[in-house]
Motif scaffolding. Structure first.
Motif, PDB file in Angstrom:
ATOM      1  N   TYR A   4       0.803  -1.213   0.000  1.00  0.00           N
ATOM      2  CA  TYR A   4       0.000   0.000   0.000  1.00  0.00           C
ATOM      3  C   TYR A   4       0.843   1.274   0.000  1.00  0.00           C
ATOM      4  O   TYR A   4       0.308   2.363   0.120  1.00  0.00           O
ATOM      5  N   ASP A   8      -0.964   4.847  -0.091  1.00  0.00           N
ATOM      6  CA  ASP A   8      -0.906   5.664   1.120  1.00  0.00           C
ATOM      7  C   ASP A   8      -0.232   7.002   0.847  1.00  0.00           C
ATOM      8  O   ASP A   8      -0.683   8.043   1.327  1.00  0.00           O
ATOM      9  N   THR A  11      -2.648   9.148  -0.927  1.00  0.00           N
ATOM     10  CA  THR A  11      -3.680   9.635  -0.005  1.00  0.00           C
ATOM     11  C   THR A  11      -3.142  10.796   0.824  1.00  0.00           C
ATOM     12  O   THR A  11      -3.823  11.804   1.019  1.00  0.00           O
ATOM     13  N   ARG A  90      -2.377   9.126  15.467  1.00  0.00           N
ATOM     14  CA  ARG A  90      -3.395   8.401  14.695  1.00  0.00           C
ATOM     15  C   ARG A  90      -2.727   7.698  13.512  1.00  0.00           C
ATOM     16  O   ARG A  90      -2.919   6.506  13.298  1.00  0.00           O
ATOM     17  N   PHE A  91      -1.929   8.468  12.757  1.00  0.00           N
ATOM     18  CA  PHE A  91      -1.263   7.864  11.598  1.00  0.00           C
ATOM     19  C   PHE A  91      -0.409   6.674  12.026  1.00  0.00           C
ATOM     20  O   PHE A  91      -0.420   5.625  11.403  1.00  0.00           O
ATOM     21  N   MET A  94      -2.042   3.339  12.854  1.00  0.00           N
ATOM     22  CA  MET A  94      -2.841   2.742  11.780  1.00  0.00           C
ATOM     23  C   MET A  94      -1.986   1.815  10.931  1.00  0.00           C
ATOM     24  O   MET A  94      -0.768   1.968  10.884  1.00  0.00           O
ATOM     25  N   PRO A  95      -2.640   0.873  10.247  1.00  0.00           N
ATOM     26  CA  PRO A  95      -1.861  -0.068   9.426  1.00  0.00           C
ATOM     27  C   PRO A  95      -1.398   0.537   8.107  1.00  0.00           C
ATOM     28  O   PRO A  95      -1.313  -0.149   7.113  1.00  0.00           O
ATOM     29  N   MET A  96      -1.101   1.833   8.096  1.00  0.00           N
ATOM     30  CA  MET A  96      -0.654   2.480   6.861  1.00  0.00           C
ATOM     31  C   MET A  96       0.875   2.454   6.795  1.00  0.00           C
ATOM     32  O   MET A  96       1.543   2.183   7.784  1.00  0.00           O
TER      33      MET A  96
ATOM     34  N   PHE B 101      -8.936   8.905   6.754  1.00  0.00           N
ATOM     35  CA  PHE B 101      -8.506   7.772   7.562  1.00  0.00           C
ATOM     36  C   PHE B 101      -9.060   6.454   7.023  1.00  0.00           C
ATOM     37  O   PHE B 101      -8.403   5.427   7.111  1.00  0.00           O
ATOM     38  N   ARG B 103      -9.398   5.745   3.884  1.00  0.00           N
ATOM     39  CA  ARG B 103      -8.474   5.359   2.809  1.00  0.00           C
ATOM     40  C   ARG B 103      -7.186   4.800   3.372  1.00  0.00           C
ATOM     41  O   ARG B 103      -6.616   3.857   2.828  1.00  0.00           O
ATOM     42  N   LEU B 104      -6.738   5.398   4.472  1.00  0.00           N
ATOM     43  CA  LEU B 104      -5.485   4.920   5.067  1.00  0.00           C
ATOM     44  C   LEU B 104      -5.677   3.557   5.743  1.00  0.00           C
ATOM     45  O   LEU B 104      -4.708   2.855   5.993  1.00  0.00           O
ATOM     46  N   TYR B 105      -6.919   3.226   6.062  1.00  0.00           N
ATOM     47  CA  TYR B 105      -7.219   1.865   6.532  1.00  0.00           C
ATOM     48  C   TYR B 105      -7.427   0.929   5.335  1.00  0.00           C
ATOM     49  O   TYR B 105      -7.826  -0.210   5.498  1.00  0.00           O
ATOM     50  N   HIS B 106      -7.219   1.471   4.129  1.00  0.00           N
ATOM     51  CA  HIS B 106      -7.293   0.705   2.886  1.00  0.00           C
ATOM     52  C   HIS B 106      -8.678   0.178   2.598  1.00  0.00           C
ATOM     53  O   HIS B 106      -8.838  -0.948   2.128  1.00  0.00           O
TER      54      HIS B 106
END
Lengths: 253, 317
Positions: A4, A8, A11, A90-91, A94-96, B101, B103-106
C-alpha cells in the motif's frame, strides 16, 4: 514497505492538496511573498552592486534560489504542526505505510515550489527579465532549483523533528534569513569583505544561483557551477534524508 | 483466546524515571476495563505501548492475540485509539477526516466515502460534515475522533482520558457513545482520572500508580475497600469541630478534619441513614452546620486508602 506504500503516499498527498483548497488565502500569500521580495529588490532597493549587465537578469535567478531556500520554513512549520497534534499518533497507530506521512509532505511542498517558481518566472518576465537560453538549459535551471528545494525539504523535516515545537520554528525562521542573504542571490561576493565573500561563495545556495544564472545566460553566471549545484544538494539530501527518516522511526522510543 | 489484552511485566523508562515499572494486566474480550490513576501514573504510557506507538523496554504485551512489537501491523489493523488530544486533521472537514482515515485503513475510495457518511450520521455530525474541524465544539470534536477510531470496527478500542477537558454535556455524549459500543461487543480499555467515569463505564478497574497496578476489581469492590461514600459536614464555628467529631454517629476510623475549611469528612455505609443521624446528632448538641453533603470518595481518598501514603494528587473535581 508494503503493497500500500503508493496508495498511502497518494492519499497523504491528497490530504495536503485538500489543505490548500481549505486555505486558499494562505496559499496565495505564500506565492505572493517572493513576488513582493522580487519587486522590492528590483525597484526599491536594487541597483545591483557590482553586477555587470542588467540587474534584473542577475536578480531574478537569485530570487528563484532564495525562494527555494525560504521554502524550508514552510516545510518545518507544517511538520511541527503535524507532530504536535494528536493526528501523528493516529497515523502511527494505523496499518498504513508510516513513511507516507513524509512522502505526502514532500510531494505537496515540491508541487507548491514548482508553482511558486512558475509564478516568479512569470513576474520576472513581466518586469523585463529574459532567459537567454534554450529549452534544455531553461529546464535544467528549473531542475537545479527544484533539486535545491528538495534538499531544503529534508533539512526542514529533520529540523522540525529536532526542534519539536512550533515555537522553535520561529527561531529557525529568523536564522534562515541571514543564511539566505549570505549568498550571492542579491549581490555579487566581489562587493563584500574578503572573508564574507568566501562564506558567500561556499553557501550551497550561491552555487545553485550561479549555475542557474549560467544556464539562463545572464550576468553572474560562471561556467562549472552546474556540477556544484548538483552535488551540494545531493550531499545535503544524503545527510538529512536518513537523519529525518531515523528521527521519524524514533518517535516510538 | 478469551483475553483481548495481555500485559506482562512491561517496563518503560524515560531517563531515570520509570513510567511503567512492571505493569501486569489482562482484559477479557468484550469487556470495558478502566485504568484509574493520577497524572503521571503511567496510564498514557501503557496505552501508547499497547497501540504500538511506543516500544517497551522489557516485558510482553499482546493485543487481540498479537504481539505489539513483533506484530505491530496486525495489531494496528485491529485497534482504534482515542487519545487525550484530538487526533484529527483540524484543517479538513469532518467528512474529509473520515474519508482520509478510511483510505489509510485501505477501505478504498468508495467504501471510505460510504463509511464516512454512515459514521457522520451515527454520531450526529451529518450536518456539520463539511465544516472544518477547527469550527467544532469540544464535544463534536471528541465524537468525530471516536467515529474515526471506529472506522474499521476495531476489536479493541483504547480510550485515553476520553472526557478530559469536556463540559458535562460533552462528557455525557462520549459516555453514551461508549456504552453503545460495548453493547456491540467491542473490548474497551479506558484510562481516566475520575473514579466516577470508571464507575459509570468499566466492568473492572485497575488502579495504577508509579507504573504498576496497585489494586483491581469491580467498581463496587474497590469502593468497598475504600470505605464507600463519605459525608462532609462544614460547621459554622471552627471551635466546635472537636465536639462534633466526638458525637458524630460514624466510625472514628477514616474521619478527617480540615480546620481551615471547618470541614469534617467521614466514611459512611448507609447514605440516607447516616445523613439523618448526623443531622439529628448535630441538632441535639446545638452545633450549627453550614453545609452537609454526601459524596463519592475522591481519587485522593482512594489512593490514600490503597497506598497508605500521601499522594500529591490534585483534587479530581
Amino acid at each position: 514497505m508494503n503493497t500500500y506504500a503508493l496508495t498511502d503516499s497518494w492519499t497523504m498527498t491528497r490530504r495536503e492538496l485538500a489543505h490548500w483548497a481549505r486555505q486558499p488565502v494562505q496559499v496565495l500569500v505564500g506565492l505572493v511573498f517572493p513576488v513582493m521580495l522580487l519587486l522590492m529588490f528590483g525597484f526599491l532597493i536594487g541597483g545591483g552592486r557590482g553586477v555587470q549587465g542588467e540587474y534584473v537578469d542577475f536578480l531574478v535567478p537569485g530570487m528563484l534560489a532564495l525562494t527555494m531556500a525560504f521554502g524550508l520554513e514552510g516545510t518545518m512549520l507544517q511538520v511541527t504542526q503535524d507532530l504536535n497534534k494528536g493526528v501523528i499518533d493516529r497515523f502511527r497507530s494505523m496499518p498504513m505505510t508510516n513513511g507516507a506521512v513524509l512522502v505526502g509532505r514532500c510531494a505537496a511542498d515540491m508541487l507548491q515550489s514548482a508553482i511558486g517558481l512558475a509564478v516568479l518566472i512569470g513576474v520576472g518576465y513581466a518586469i523585463g527579465w529574459r532567459a537567454h537560453a534554450g529549452a534544455g538549459e531553461f529546464l535544467g535551471a528549473v531542475g537545479l532549483l527544484l533539486l535545491f528545494r528538495f534538499a531544503m525539504l529534508w533539512i526542514g523535516i529533520h529540523l522540525a523533528m529536532v526542534a519539536g515545537k512550533p515555537e522553535m520554528v520561529q527561531a529557525v525562521q529568523i536564522l534562515v534569513w541571514p543564511v539566505g542573504f549570505l549568498s550571492n542571490a542579491l549581490a555579487t561576493p566581489e562587493t563584500m569583505p574578503d572573508w564574507l565573500g568566501t562564506v558567500v561563495e561556499w553557501n550551497p545556495m550561491s552555487q545553485t544561483a550561479t549555475a542557474v544564472r549560467e544556464l539562463f545566460g545572464g550576468p553572474g553566471g560562471e561556467a562549472g557551477h552546474v556540477w556544484a549545484a548538483v552535488v551540494w544538494p545531493l550531499a545535503l539530501v544524503a545527510v538529512f534524508f536518513p537523519l529525518a527518516v531515523r528521527r521519524f522511526g524514533r518517535l516510538s522510543r | 483466546m478469551t483475553e483481548a489484552i495481555v500485559i506482562e511485566g512491561v517496563r518503560k523508562r524515560y531517563g531515570d524515571k520509570a513510567a511503567l515499572d512492571g505493569l501486569d494486566l489482562t482484559v477479557g474480550r468484550g469487556t470495558v476495563h478502566g485504568l484509574l490513576g493520577p497524572n503521571g501514573a503511567g496510564k498514557t504510557t501503557a496505552v501508547r505501548v499497547l497501540t504500538t506507538l511506543l516500544r517497551p523496554d522489557a516485558g510482553r504485551a499482546e493485543v487481540a492475540g498479537y504481539d505489539v512489537v513483533r506484530q505491530a501491523d496486525r495489531v494496528r489493523r485491529r485497534i482504534g485509539l482515542l487519545g487525550q488530544h484530538a487526533a484529527l486533521d483540524e484543517e479538513l472537514g469532518g467528512r474529509q477526516n473520515l474519508e482520509l482515515f478510511g483510505r489509510l485503513y485501505h477501505l478504498g475510495a468508495r467504501r471510505a466515502g460510504a463509511r464516512a457518511d454512515e459514521l457522520l450520521k451515527r454520531f450526529g455530525l451529518a450536518d456539520v460534515g463539511r465544516k472544518s474541524v477547527k469550527q467544532y465544539s469540544g464535544g463534536m470534536r471528541r465524537r468525530l475522533d471516536l467515529a474515526v477510531s471506529l472506522i474499521t470496527e476495531p476489536e479493541v478500542l483504547f480510550l485515553d482520558e476520553p472526557t478530559t477537558g469536556l463540559d458535562p454535556r460533552g462528557r455525557a455524549e462520549v459516555w453514551s457513545s461508549v456504552r453503545s459500543l460495548v453493547d456491540s461487543g467491542t473490548t474497551v480499555l479506558l484510562t481516566t482520572q475520575y473514579l466516577e467515569e470508571a464507575d459509570q463505564l468499566a466492568h473492572r478497574i485497575s488502579v495504577v500508580d508509579h507504573g504498576r497496578v496497585i489494586a483491581d476489581g469491580t467498581a463496587d469492590e474497590l469502593k468497598a475497600r475504600t470505605g464507600g461514600d463519605r459525608i462532609d459536614v462544614v460547621l459554622r464555628d471552627a471551635g466546635q469541630l472537636g465536639a462534633a467529631v466526638a458525637l458524630l454517629p460514624v466510625p472514628a476510623e477514616g474521619v478527617t478534619v480540615d480546620a481551615d475549611r471547618r470541614l469534617i469528612s467521614a466514611p459512611v455505609t448507609d447514605r440516607m441513614k447516616a445523613l439523618a443521624e448526623v443531622l439529628r446528632a448535630l441538632d441535639e448538641a446545638g452545633i450549627e452546620a453550614e453545609d452537609i453533603a454526601l459524596r463519592r470518595p475522591t481519587l485522593d481518598e482512594v489512593f490514600l486508602h490503597l497506598t497508605g501514603e500521601d499522594h500529591r494528587v490534585k483534587e479530581a473535581v
